[in-house]
Scaffold this motif. Structure first.
Motif, PDB file in Angstrom:
ATOM      1  N   LEU A 165      29.959  42.193  27.639  1.00 47.60           N
ATOM      2  CA  LEU A 165      28.847  42.973  28.195  1.00 47.60           C
ATOM      3  C   LEU A 165      27.662  42.075  28.553  1.00 47.60           C
ATOM      4  CD1 LEU A 165      29.274  46.111  25.943  1.00 47.60           C
ATOM      5  CD2 LEU A 165      29.265  46.129  28.450  1.00 47.60           C
ATOM      6  N   GLU A 166      27.443  41.036  27.750  1.00 43.56           N
ATOM      7  CA  GLU A 166      26.387  40.071  28.077  1.00 43.56           C
ATOM      8  C   GLU A 166      26.728  39.351  29.372  1.00 43.56           C
ATOM      9  OE1 GLU A 166      25.936  37.498  24.703  1.00 43.56           O
ATOM     10  OE2 GLU A 166      24.767  38.983  23.582  1.00 43.56           O
ATOM     11  N   ARG A 167      27.991  38.998  29.487  1.00 43.58           N
ATOM     12  CA  ARG A 167      28.471  38.268  30.664  1.00 43.58           C
ATOM     13  C   ARG A 167      28.249  39.065  31.957  1.00 43.58           C
ATOM     14  NH1 ARG A 167      33.172  34.801  31.560  1.00 43.58           N
ATOM     15  NH2 ARG A 167      32.794  34.076  33.673  1.00 43.58           N
ATOM     16  N   VAL A 168      28.353  40.395  31.872  1.00 42.69           N
ATOM     17  CA  VAL A 168      28.150  41.211  33.078  1.00 42.69           C
ATOM     18  C   VAL A 168      26.702  41.710  33.179  1.00 42.69           C
ATOM     19  CG1 VAL A 168      30.579  41.912  33.093  1.00 42.69           C
ATOM     20  CG2 VAL A 168      28.882  43.448  32.079  1.00 42.69           C
ATOM     21  N   GLY A 169      25.823  41.138  32.354  1.00 39.63           N
ATOM     22  CA  GLY A 169      24.395  41.428  32.479  1.00 39.63           C
ATOM     23  C   GLY A 169      23.943  42.698  31.792  1.00 39.63           C
ATOM     24  N   LEU A 170      24.692  43.173  30.773  1.00 41.34           N
ATOM     25  CA  LEU A 170      24.334  44.435  30.121  1.00 41.34           C
ATOM     26  C   LEU A 170      23.930  44.264  28.658  1.00 41.34           C
ATOM     27  CD1 LEU A 170      27.026  46.813  31.696  1.00 41.34           C
ATOM     28  CD2 LEU A 170      24.607  46.633  32.274  1.00 41.34           C
ATOM     29  N   ARG A 171      23.458  43.085  28.317  1.00 40.94           N
ATOM     30  CA  ARG A 171      23.043  42.799  26.939  1.00 40.94           C
ATOM     31  C   ARG A 171      22.027  43.824  26.427  1.00 40.94           C
ATOM     32  NH1 ARG A 171      21.371  37.647  24.239  1.00 40.94           N
ATOM     33  NH2 ARG A 171      21.710  36.519  26.164  1.00 40.94           N
ATOM     34  N   GLU A 172      21.163  44.278  27.310  1.00 37.59           N
ATOM     35  CA  GLU A 172      20.108  45.223  26.902  1.00 37.59           C
ATOM     36  C   GLU A 172      20.560  46.681  26.971  1.00 37.59           C
ATOM     37  OE1 GLU A 172      17.534  43.746  25.738  1.00 37.59           O
ATOM     38  OE2 GLU A 172      17.973  41.751  26.562  1.00 37.59           O
ATOM     39  N   ARG A 173      21.857  46.907  27.236  1.00 39.84           N
ATOM     40  CA  ARG A 173      22.315  48.280  27.458  1.00 39.84           C
ATOM     41  C   ARG A 173      23.395  48.730  26.462  1.00 39.84           C
ATOM     42  NH1 ARG A 173      18.613  47.746  30.251  1.00 39.84           N
ATOM     43  NH2 ARG A 173      18.269  48.242  32.458  1.00 39.84           N
TER      44      ARG A 173
ATOM     45  N   ARG B  38      30.481  48.180  35.767  1.00 32.42           N
ATOM     46  CA  ARG B  38      30.567  46.913  35.013  1.00 32.42           C
ATOM     47  C   ARG B  38      31.083  47.171  33.598  1.00 32.42           C
ATOM     48  NH1 ARG B  38      24.911  44.252  35.496  1.00 32.42           N
ATOM     49  NH2 ARG B  38      24.256  45.881  36.932  1.00 32.42           N
ATOM     50  N   VAL B  39      30.680  48.307  33.007  1.00 35.27           N
ATOM     51  CA  VAL B  39      31.208  48.670  31.680  1.00 35.27           C
ATOM     52  C   VAL B  39      32.723  48.917  31.780  1.00 35.27           C
ATOM     53  CG1 VAL B  39      31.098  50.324  29.772  1.00 35.27           C
ATOM     54  CG2 VAL B  39      28.999  49.704  30.999  1.00 35.27           C
ATOM     55  N   ALA B  40      33.133  49.598  32.847  1.00 36.75           N
ATOM     56  CA  ALA B  40      34.565  49.882  33.035  1.00 36.75           C
ATOM     57  C   ALA B  40      35.366  48.579  33.159  1.00 36.75           C
ATOM     58  CB  ALA B  40      34.776  50.776  34.257  1.00 36.75           C
ATOM     59  N   VAL B  41      34.777  47.574  33.805  1.00 36.58           N
ATOM     60  CA  VAL B  41      35.452  46.268  33.921  1.00 36.58           C
ATOM     61  C   VAL B  41      35.601  45.631  32.533  1.00 36.58           C
ATOM     62  CG1 VAL B  41      35.187  43.903  34.797  1.00 36.58           C
ATOM     63  CG2 VAL B  41      34.771  45.850  36.320  1.00 36.58           C
ATOM     64  N   CYS B  42      34.547  45.705  31.724  1.00 38.82           N
ATOM     65  CA  CYS B  42      34.621  45.146  30.359  1.00 38.82           C
ATOM     66  C   CYS B  42      35.674  45.876  29.530  1.00 38.82           C
ATOM     67  CB  CYS B  42      33.271  45.240  29.657  1.00 38.82           C
ATOM     68  SG  CYS B  42      32.004  44.211  30.405  1.00 38.82           S
TER      69      CYS B  42
END
Ligand code: ADP
Ligand code: MG
Length: 228
Positions: free
Chosen positions: A132-140, A155-159
């Motif tokens: 999730l950090e890698r796809v830019g969602l660390r804060e989410r 992006r969550v679905a990809v993770c």
């Protein structure tokens, strides 16, 4: 692992749907061979069998004829139970719609494929967080899907598709509901993350821009797959 074991090898794949209205052949003699880290984009008219091909490759549908081998394993030699376990372990799917669970957080959604075994471990949580950090969602991490933008949800679905480090990553029009900028970002992440994990990536898309970024391209037309 030997070279042969790391490939997806598809031979003489045929798929025929039998319905009350008669039979419909959607795949004729599809052959395909991809190596670990390879990425193939598939284009083709609507109704040409692209989703059907992904369903068979991912073990959701059995072929009428032909074989699929992934890392040396003859996928359809398995029983239904074995096939379901194989799918869980070896295949990641990304669809046009994200299919996230609305009541679960972002982090929990990514961990869903880990729940089938003996439950999630600290290592699972750490891997999900890193993805999730890698796809830019660390804060989410603690957000719910409804609190995210469309691009963030995808992006969550990809993770989620990658949490099991699948040998095969299948994406069916993954950018079809996104604007240009988000579509570019998702395309880049699929290519980058699947290559890093050593997965084989196969992506169906209507976007010629997205297809152009793939090292290999093929078209499905009249039930036949042709390399471009
Ligand atoms: P695409 O993804 O390229 O648009 P699909 O693989 O979804 O195409 O469908 C190919 C054809 O097979 C379509 O004509 C569709 O109506 C038909 N089809 C898809 N799934 C089934 C099914 N389960 N039973 C019967 N026909 C189906
Ligand atoms: Mg489709």
């Amino acid at each position: 692992m030997s070279h042969v074991d790391s490939d997806l090898i598809v031979t003489g794949l045929c798929k025929e749907y039998v319905t009350a209205a008669g039979s419909l052949t959607v795949l004729k003699c599809v052959d395909l061979s991809l190596t670990r880290g390879d990425a193939l984009a598939i284009t083709g008219p609507s109704g040409s069998g692209k989703s059907s091909l992904l369903f068979v490759l991912g073990g959701l549908e059995r072929p009428t004829q032909g074989a699929v081998r992934l890392r040396g394993r003859d996928v359809f030699a398995a029983t239904e139970t074995e096939l379901a376990a194989w799918r869980q372990e070896s295949v990641g799917f990304v669809f046009q719609e994200h299919h996230l669970l609305p009541q679960c957080t972002v982090l929990e959604n990514v961990l869903i494929p880990r729940l089938a075994g003996s439950g999630t471990t600290a290592e699972d949580v750490s891997r999900a967080t890193k993805l999730l950090e890698r796809v830019g969602l660390r804060e989410r991490l603690e957000h719910r899907p409804a609190q995210l933008s469309g691009g963030e949800r995808q992006r969550v679905a990809v993770c989620r598709a990658l949490i099991n480090q699948p040998a095969l990553l299948l994406a069916d029009e993954p950018t079809g509901s996104l604007d240009r900028e988000n579509a570019d970002a998702i395309g880049g992440l699929l290519l980058e993350l699947s290559r890093d994990l050593g997965s084989v990536l196969i992506c169906v898309t209507h976007s010629s821009e997205l297809a152009a970024r793939f090292p290999r391209r093929a078209e499905l037309r009249d039930a036949r797959l042709t390399s471009l």
